[in-house]
Design a protein around this motif. Sequence first.
Motif, PDB file in Angstrom:
ATOM      1  N   ASP A 207       0.825  -1.210   0.000  1.00  0.00           N
ATOM      2  CA  ASP A 207       0.000   0.000   0.000  1.00  0.00           C
ATOM      3  C   ASP A 207       0.861   1.262   0.000  1.00  0.00           C
ATOM      4  O   ASP A 207       0.429   2.317  -0.453  1.00  0.00           O
ATOM      5  N   PHE A 208       2.088   1.135   0.529  1.00  0.00           N
ATOM      6  CA  PHE A 208       2.995   2.286   0.573  1.00  0.00           C
ATOM      7  C   PHE A 208       3.484   2.690  -0.818  1.00  0.00           C
ATOM      8  O   PHE A 208       3.874   3.850  -1.042  1.00  0.00           O
ATOM      9  N   LYS A 209       3.515   1.755  -1.757  1.00  0.00           N
ATOM     10  CA  LYS A 209       4.111   2.013  -3.064  1.00  0.00           C
ATOM     11  C   LYS A 209       3.390   3.140  -3.790  1.00  0.00           C
ATOM     12  O   LYS A 209       2.166   3.149  -3.885  1.00  0.00           O
ATOM     13  N   GLY A 210       4.170   4.084  -4.263  1.00  0.00           N
ATOM     14  CA  GLY A 210       3.617   5.205  -5.013  1.00  0.00           C
ATOM     15  C   GLY A 210       2.947   6.256  -4.155  1.00  0.00           C
ATOM     16  O   GLY A 210       2.291   7.149  -4.687  1.00  0.00           O
ATOM     17  N   SER A 215       9.463   8.527   5.731  1.00  0.00           N
ATOM     18  CA  SER A 215      10.560   7.553   5.679  1.00  0.00           C
ATOM     19  C   SER A 215      10.675   6.764   6.980  1.00  0.00           C
ATOM     20  O   SER A 215      11.011   5.571   6.966  1.00  0.00           O
ATOM     21  N   ARG A 216      10.376   7.387   8.102  1.00  0.00           N
ATOM     22  CA  ARG A 216      10.460   6.684   9.393  1.00  0.00           C
ATOM     23  C   ARG A 216       9.452   5.552   9.459  1.00  0.00           C
ATOM     24  O   ARG A 216       9.762   4.443   9.912  1.00  0.00           O
ATOM     25  N   LEU A 217       8.212   5.818   8.988  1.00  0.00           N
ATOM     26  CA  LEU A 217       7.178   4.799   9.007  1.00  0.00           C
ATOM     27  C   LEU A 217       7.525   3.656   8.061  1.00  0.00           C
ATOM     28  O   LEU A 217       7.361   2.469   8.420  1.00  0.00           O
ATOM     29  N   ARG A 218       8.021   3.989   6.878  1.00  0.00           N
ATOM     30  CA  ARG A 218       8.405   2.947   5.925  1.00  0.00           C
ATOM     31  C   ARG A 218       9.537   2.093   6.496  1.00  0.00           C
ATOM     32  O   ARG A 218       9.543   0.867   6.365  1.00  0.00           O
ATOM     33  N   TRP A 221       8.282  -0.481   9.065  1.00  0.00           N
ATOM     34  CA  TRP A 221       7.642  -1.668   8.483  1.00  0.00           C
ATOM     35  C   TRP A 221       8.654  -2.551   7.754  1.00  0.00           C
ATOM     36  O   TRP A 221       8.519  -3.784   7.733  1.00  0.00           O
ATOM     37  N   ASP A 222       9.683  -1.930   7.153  1.00  0.00           N
ATOM     38  CA  ASP A 222      10.754  -2.734   6.548  1.00  0.00           C
ATOM     39  C   ASP A 222      11.475  -3.550   7.628  1.00  0.00           C
ATOM     40  O   ASP A 222      11.793  -4.732   7.417  1.00  0.00           O
ATOM     41  N   GLU A 223      11.723  -2.923   8.766  1.00  0.00           N
ATOM     42  CA  GLU A 223      12.378  -3.624   9.871  1.00  0.00           C
ATOM     43  C   GLU A 223      11.488  -4.740  10.413  1.00  0.00           C
ATOM     44  O   GLU A 223      11.973  -5.827  10.744  1.00  0.00           O
ATOM     45  N   ARG A 224      10.192  -4.464  10.491  1.00  0.00           N
ATOM     46  CA  ARG A 224       9.259  -5.496  10.981  1.00  0.00           C
ATOM     47  C   ARG A 224       9.248  -6.697  10.029  1.00  0.00           C
ATOM     48  O   ARG A 224       9.251  -7.855  10.475  1.00  0.00           O
ATOM     49  N   GLN A 225       9.233  -6.419   8.731  1.00  0.00           N
ATOM     50  CA  GLN A 225       9.249  -7.509   7.758  1.00  0.00           C
ATOM     51  C   GLN A 225      10.511  -8.356   7.902  1.00  0.00           C
ATOM     52  O   GLN A 225      10.453  -9.597   7.875  1.00  0.00           O
ATOM     53  N   ALA A 226      11.653  -7.700   8.098  1.00  0.00           N
ATOM     54  CA  ALA A 226      12.912  -8.429   8.252  1.00  0.00           C
ATOM     55  C   ALA A 226      12.895  -9.278   9.523  1.00  0.00           C
ATOM     56  O   ALA A 226      13.397 -10.412   9.543  1.00  0.00           O
TER      57      ALA A 226
END
Length: 240
Positions: A207-210, A215-218, A221-226
């Motif tokens: 949903d973030f795409k586009g 940047s902090r929120l993204r 979620w990138d860290e959570r995915q990892a």
Amino acid sequence: MKTRRLGHRREQVLALVPCRRVVADIGSGDGQLAVELVLRRCARRVIATEKREAPRMRVASYVEARGLGDRIEVRLGDGLLPLNVGEAEVAVLAGMGALTMRDILQQAPSHLASLELVVLQPLNDVSHLRRWLWEQELGIAHETLVEEKGRLYPVMLLRPDGPPSHIWEELGDLNFELGSYLISSGHPGLEHVLSRLERQCDAVLSDFKGKPVASRLRRQWDERQARIKEARRLWQKHVK
């Protein structure tokens, strides 16, 4: 006197209660668990507690109707406080919120320390309870998941004098969200939980795409995915 089959959650609770002389059923509810503790010889005597008089009377009436008034004492009071320190060997806290359980254990440290084991079956907010137990250096000796009516519920065996639960630094809060014991034991029920978290994370990042997302929120979620991926890797190492 015949035993009665309880729901999956309470059956798992009963399965984790070791045979002892005195078991305390904290917040006894309908009294069925207290009765089954005696009938299934998990306890020679049970002390059931209720915080308010009307529920206490209902439990006492049920106990008397089952002919077990000489084996089950129903006391009025909050949490562990109606017990004398050292009076019970095992305490059962089942069918209540995890935050309520935390408060019960927190308000009676001497009672908690005097117990050999505590069986915990929270209905919600379990990550808060797991975190608090770890912060207090209280060890989860065993944990499992049981399904009832389409939901997974944790059932824990707490050893107050045991070592604190192992956690993985790289997992952060997922240690408490998933349960580090469940990860290290390769519990099959975590497959469902991990898959749900993965789908949730993928949906948010997609949903973030586009979109102009902070940047902090993204990054969060990138860290959570990892971390979810790492949790799955660690879990799979222990799946039997």
